[in-house]
Write a protein that holds these residues in place. Structure first.
Motif, PDB file in Angstrom:
ATOM      1  N   THR A 155       8.899   2.342  16.539  1.00 50.43           N
ATOM      2  CA  THR A 155       7.728   2.827  15.794  1.00 50.43           C
ATOM      3  C   THR A 155       8.109   3.921  14.786  1.00 50.43           C
ATOM      4  OG1 THR A 155       7.234   4.376  17.591  1.00 50.43           O
ATOM      5  CG2 THR A 155       6.110   2.262  17.633  1.00 50.43           C
ATOM      6  N   LEU A 215       8.874  -3.012  17.045  1.00 52.89           N
ATOM      7  CA  LEU A 215       7.887  -2.255  16.277  1.00 52.89           C
ATOM      8  C   LEU A 215       6.593  -2.080  17.060  1.00 52.89           C
ATOM      9  CD1 LEU A 215       8.269  -3.822  12.707  1.00 52.89           C
ATOM     10  CD2 LEU A 215       9.471  -1.860  13.678  1.00 52.89           C
ATOM     11  N   GLU A 260       1.730  -0.400  17.405  1.00 50.95           N
ATOM     12  CA  GLU A 260       1.637   0.880  16.686  1.00 50.95           C
ATOM     13  C   GLU A 260       2.448   0.846  15.391  1.00 50.95           C
ATOM     14  OE1 GLU A 260       2.696   5.634  17.353  1.00 50.95           O
ATOM     15  OE2 GLU A 260       2.811   4.230  19.052  1.00 50.95           O
ATOM     16  N   GLY A 261       3.650   0.290  15.472  1.00 46.42           N
ATOM     17  CA  GLY A 261       4.495   0.232  14.281  1.00 46.42           C
ATOM     18  C   GLY A 261       3.895  -0.622  13.184  1.00 46.42           C
TER      19      GLY A 261
END
Length: 240
Positions: A106, A138, A141-142
């Motif tokens: 992230t 990822l 959230e990423g």
């Protein structure tokens, strides 16, 4: 071909850095360090110049660079910050950026989003056509951080690879709600927790979407619709 040892990668990058030292700018248009480890130099604690910083020294003098391939380089989020800042300092306008298997997480997604900012002049990713981010963990959230930034700062992007990134419902919804204006192909395969309903909506957005065929909707995927229907039934039967 075979993957060079960490020391071999360092020798390659040291050679490039030595050549860059003697010129005002390099003529590099493409730099391919695929499967070359650029991560922490555990065996070189006494050396102030890490492989990342040596690579950055080359990139900083490469204003003509278009294609940067760091696939499977174990770069990490901090290394990505170093590399992208060097590219930005050079004034290069990348068209292809390969960062699959770079252990970005992230934090790496946030770093990349920051370099998409429209406040940056020149815009580092304004001419980007292809971005590979497969196998980087990822997560939702990423993706929720990165995709809206790409919509604003990577208007020419045509190909995006997000394969095997532990994407679930939030990421899928984000991708549906933030359509990339020039995107032609999207790879979200090997993200088995994406809900089928939203996956179908995503597949309809672009000409080519690579997605798993056997996705399933989670138990809570239709909760919002059910709650709305239940409320509507209650209101219709109520005496007002």
């Amino acid at each position: 071909g075979s993957r060079p040892f960490r020391s071999g990668t360092r020798c390659i990058v040291q050679g490039l850095a030595a050549m860059a030292e003697d010129v005002t700018e390099t003529g590099l248009v493409e730099l391919n360090l695929y499967d070359c480890t650029l991560g922490d130099d555990d065996d070189d604690d006494n050396d102030q110049s890490t492989t990342e910083t040596l690579a950055a020294a080359v990139l900083r003098k490469s204003p003509h660079l278009k294609i940067l391939n760091l696939q499977d380089s174990e770069l990490g989020a901090e290394g990505l910050q170093t590399v992208l800042q060097a590219v930005a300092d050079s004034g290069a306008q990348l068209t292809h950026l390969h960062l699959g298997g770079c252990e970005l997480g992230t934090d790496g997604a946030e770093c990349l989003a920051n370099f998409c900012s429209t406040e940056r002049q020149p815009q580092l990713l304004g001419q980007l056509l292809e971005l590979a981010l497969d196998t980087n963990e990822l997560g939702d959230e990423g993706v929720a951080t990165l995709i809206p930034a790409l919509v604003q700062g990577a208007l020419q992007l045509q190909h995006l690879d997000l394969e095997s990134n532990e994407l679930e419902k939030e990421a899928t919804v984000c991708l549906v709600q933030n359509k990339l204006p020039s995107l032609q192909s999207l790879n979200v395969a090997d993200n088995m927790d994406m809900p089928a309903k939203w996956g179908a909506k995503l597949s309809a957005l672009y000409d080519e979407v690579k997605i798993d065929d056997d996705l399933e909707d989670g138990d809570d995927d239709d909760d919002g619709d059910e709650d709305v229907n239940e409320l509507a039934d209650q209101l219709s039967g109520a005496k007002i």
